[in-house]
Design an enzyme around this catalytic site. Structure first.
Site, PDB file in Angstrom:
ATOM      1  N   GLY A 112       0.837  -1.197   0.000  1.00 43.10           N
ATOM      2  CA  GLY A 112       0.000   0.000   0.000  1.00 43.10           C
ATOM      3  C   GLY A 112       0.870   1.244   0.000  1.00 43.10           C
ATOM      4  O   GLY A 112       2.061   1.170   0.314  1.00 43.10           O
ATOM      5  N   HIS A 161      -1.950   7.282   7.700  1.00 44.58           N
ATOM      6  CA  HIS A 161      -1.027   8.182   6.984  1.00 44.58           C
ATOM      7  C   HIS A 161      -1.746   9.459   6.544  1.00 44.58           C
ATOM      8  O   HIS A 161      -1.197  10.554   6.664  1.00 44.58           O
ATOM      9  CB  HIS A 161      -0.454   7.500   5.728  1.00 44.58           C
ATOM     10  CG  HIS A 161       0.716   6.597   5.977  1.00 44.58           C
ATOM     11  ND1 HIS A 161       1.883   7.027   6.579  1.00 44.58           N
ATOM     12  CD2 HIS A 161       0.913   5.290   5.664  1.00 44.58           C
ATOM     13  CE1 HIS A 161       2.747   6.016   6.631  1.00 44.58           C
ATOM     14  NE2 HIS A 161       2.170   4.946   6.090  1.00 44.58           N
ATOM     15  N   CYS A 176       6.445  -0.382   7.203  1.00 43.44           N
ATOM     16  CA  CYS A 176       6.017   0.811   6.472  1.00 43.44           C
ATOM     17  C   CYS A 176       7.149   1.243   5.551  1.00 43.44           C
ATOM     18  O   CYS A 176       8.312   1.265   5.959  1.00 43.44           O
ATOM     19  CB  CYS A 176       5.686   1.932   7.449  1.00 43.44           C
ATOM     20  SG  CYS A 176       5.126   3.451   6.652  1.00 43.44           S
ATOM     21  N   LEU A 177       6.789   1.616   4.331  1.00 44.93           N
ATOM     22  CA  LEU A 177       7.805   2.070   3.368  1.00 44.93           C
ATOM     23  C   LEU A 177       8.489   3.353   3.852  1.00 44.93           C
ATOM     24  O   LEU A 177       9.597   3.655   3.419  1.00 44.93           O
ATOM     25  CB  LEU A 177       7.169   2.290   1.995  1.00 44.93           C
ATOM     26  CG  LEU A 177       6.641   1.025   1.303  1.00 44.93           C
ATOM     27  CD1 LEU A 177       5.893   1.394   0.023  1.00 44.93           C
ATOM     28  CD2 LEU A 177       7.772   0.045   1.003  1.00 44.93           C
ATOM     29  N   HIS A 214      -3.892   1.259   8.258  1.00 48.15           N
ATOM     30  CA  HIS A 214      -2.528   1.807   8.221  1.00 48.15           C
ATOM     31  C   HIS A 214      -2.466   3.005   7.244  1.00 48.15           C
ATOM     32  O   HIS A 214      -1.878   4.048   7.563  1.00 48.15           O
ATOM     33  CB  HIS A 214      -1.570   0.685   7.806  1.00 48.15           C
ATOM     34  CG  HIS A 214      -0.141   1.073   7.606  1.00 48.15           C
ATOM     35  ND1 HIS A 214       0.879   0.603   8.411  1.00 48.15           N
ATOM     36  CD2 HIS A 214       0.459   1.857   6.665  1.00 48.15           C
ATOM     37  CE1 HIS A 214       2.037   1.101   7.986  1.00 48.15           C
ATOM     38  NE2 HIS A 214       1.813   1.862   6.918  1.00 48.15           N
ATOM     39  N   GLU A 215      -3.089   2.839   6.072  1.00 50.24           N
ATOM     40  CA  GLU A 215      -3.046   3.914   5.058  1.00 50.24           C
ATOM     41  C   GLU A 215      -3.885   5.119   5.484  1.00 50.24           C
ATOM     42  O   GLU A 215      -3.478   6.268   5.251  1.00 50.24           O
ATOM     43  CB  GLU A 215      -3.534   3.397   3.698  1.00 50.24           C
ATOM     44  CG  GLU A 215      -2.783   2.194   3.134  1.00 50.24           C
ATOM     45  CD  GLU A 215      -1.279   2.333   3.112  1.00 50.24           C
ATOM     46  OE1 GLU A 215      -0.755   3.453   3.198  1.00 50.24           O
ATOM     47  OE2 GLU A 215      -0.608   1.283   3.027  1.00 50.24           O
ATOM     48  N   GLN A 231       2.804   9.890   1.932  1.00 52.50           N
ATOM     49  CA  GLN A 231       4.169   9.341   1.910  1.00 52.50           C
ATOM     50  C   GLN A 231       5.005   9.866   0.749  1.00 52.50           C
ATOM     51  O   GLN A 231       6.222   9.762   0.775  1.00 52.50           O
ATOM     52  CB  GLN A 231       4.129   7.810   1.849  1.00 52.50           C
ATOM     53  CG  GLN A 231       3.583   7.171   3.114  1.00 52.50           C
ATOM     54  CD  GLN A 231       3.479   5.681   2.961  1.00 52.50           C
ATOM     55  OE1 GLN A 231       2.498   5.187   2.413  1.00 52.50           O
ATOM     56  NE2 GLN A 231       4.486   4.955   3.403  1.00 52.50           N
TER      57      GLN A 231
HETATM   58  O1  GNR Z   1       4.158  -2.677   2.431  1.00 53.38           O
HETATM   59  C1  GNR Z   1       3.592  -2.544   3.521  1.00 53.38           C
HETATM   60  N1  GNR Z   1       3.389  -3.627   4.303  1.00 53.38           N
HETATM   61  C2  GNR Z   1       2.607  -3.611   5.438  1.00 53.38           C
HETATM   62  C3  GNR Z   1       2.690  -4.692   6.311  1.00 53.38           C
HETATM   63  C4  GNR Z   1       1.916  -4.732   7.446  1.00 53.38           C
HETATM   64  C5  GNR Z   1       1.059  -3.716   7.728  1.00 53.38           C
HETATM   65  C6  GNR Z   1       0.965  -2.616   6.884  1.00 53.38           C
HETATM   66  C7  GNR Z   1       1.732  -2.570   5.753  1.00 53.38           C
HETATM   67  S1  GNR Z   1       1.588  -1.217   4.691  1.00 53.38           S
HETATM   68  C8  GNR Z   1       3.195  -1.198   3.984  1.00 53.38           C
HETATM   69  C9  GNR Z   1       3.297  -0.150   2.901  1.00 53.38           C
HETATM   70  C10 GNR Z   1       3.141   1.219   3.535  1.00 53.38           C
HETATM   71  O2  GNR Z   1       3.979   1.749   4.181  1.00 53.38           O
HETATM   72  N2  GNR Z   1       1.994   1.796   3.389  1.00 53.38           N
HETATM   73  O3  GNR Z   1       1.762   2.966   3.965  1.00 53.38           O
HETATM   74 NI    NI Z   2       3.057   3.037   5.702  1.00 54.56          NI
END
Ligand code: GNR
Ligand code: NI
Length: 167
Positions: A46, A137, A91-92, A133-134, A51
């Site tokens: 995601g 952000h 998270c990236l 999670h998104e 980001q």
């Molecule tokens: O790639 C991603 N893997 C992930 C693993 C567990 C919970 C959430 C994520 S999201 C993350 C990509 C990202 O940072 N999205 O904002």
């Molecule tokens: Ni993230």
């Protein structure tokens, strides 16, 4: 097509609150395509516009094994949550850090697609975790903010050191 730069925690721009999208023009379509390309290149499941330093309510996601099922959420809202799950999240914007986070187990989401058409979905499992999670952000929140202040400081120190040594 273009790859976008992903902000790295603790960049304060990750705390910006995103604004709703009001116009579904070519600019949005290009941005969605560039975000998808950036997510695939970074091997994430995601990516939120926050980001890539674009503060509009746009999320791209692909949870498929073959990386060919792009999901786009514009102006997403979670209208229902129930249950509790824990998952080791990454998270990236926080590379190399994986920590357990609590989330709702099941959610209902309303959003628009890249054409501005509304859709709704029920989600559970990793999809529900990733959507939450998104959406965090877009509200300026990074998953590490659920951890203890001690852990947050350790992660900040580690990532600042890494950025200093690897500019
Ligand atoms: O790639 C991603 N893997 C992930 C693993 C567990 C919970 C959430 C994520 S999201 C993350 C990509 C990202 O940072 N999205 O904002
Ligand atoms: Ni993230």
């Amino acid at each position: 097509m273009a790859l976008l730069n992903i902000l790295q925690y603790p960049d304060e721009r990750l705390h910006t609150i995103a604004q709703s999208v009001t116009e579904f023009d070519d600019h949005i379509k290009t941005l969605v395509r560039d975000m998808a390309e950036t997510m695939y290149e970074a091997r994430g499941i995601g990516l939120a516009a926050t980001q890539v330093n674009v503060h509009q309510r746009i999320v791209v996601m692909d949870l498929s094994e073959e990386r060919n099922q792009l999901q786009v959420f514009i102006n997403p809202v979670i209208t229902f949550k129930e249950g509790d799950v824990t998952y080791e999240e990454g998270c990236l914007s926080v590379p190399g850090i994986y920590e357990t986070v609590h989330r709702a187990e099941r959610i209902h989401v309303q959003a628009l697609n890249e054409h501005g058409e509304p859709f709704e979905l029920d989600a559970d499992g990793l999809l529900a975790i990733c959507i939450q999670h998104e959406l965090d952000h877009l509200a300026g929140k990074v998953f590490v903010e659920y951890l203890s202040p001690l852990k947050q400081n350790r992660i900040k120190t580690k990532l600042k050191k890494r950025i200093r040594e690897n500019p």
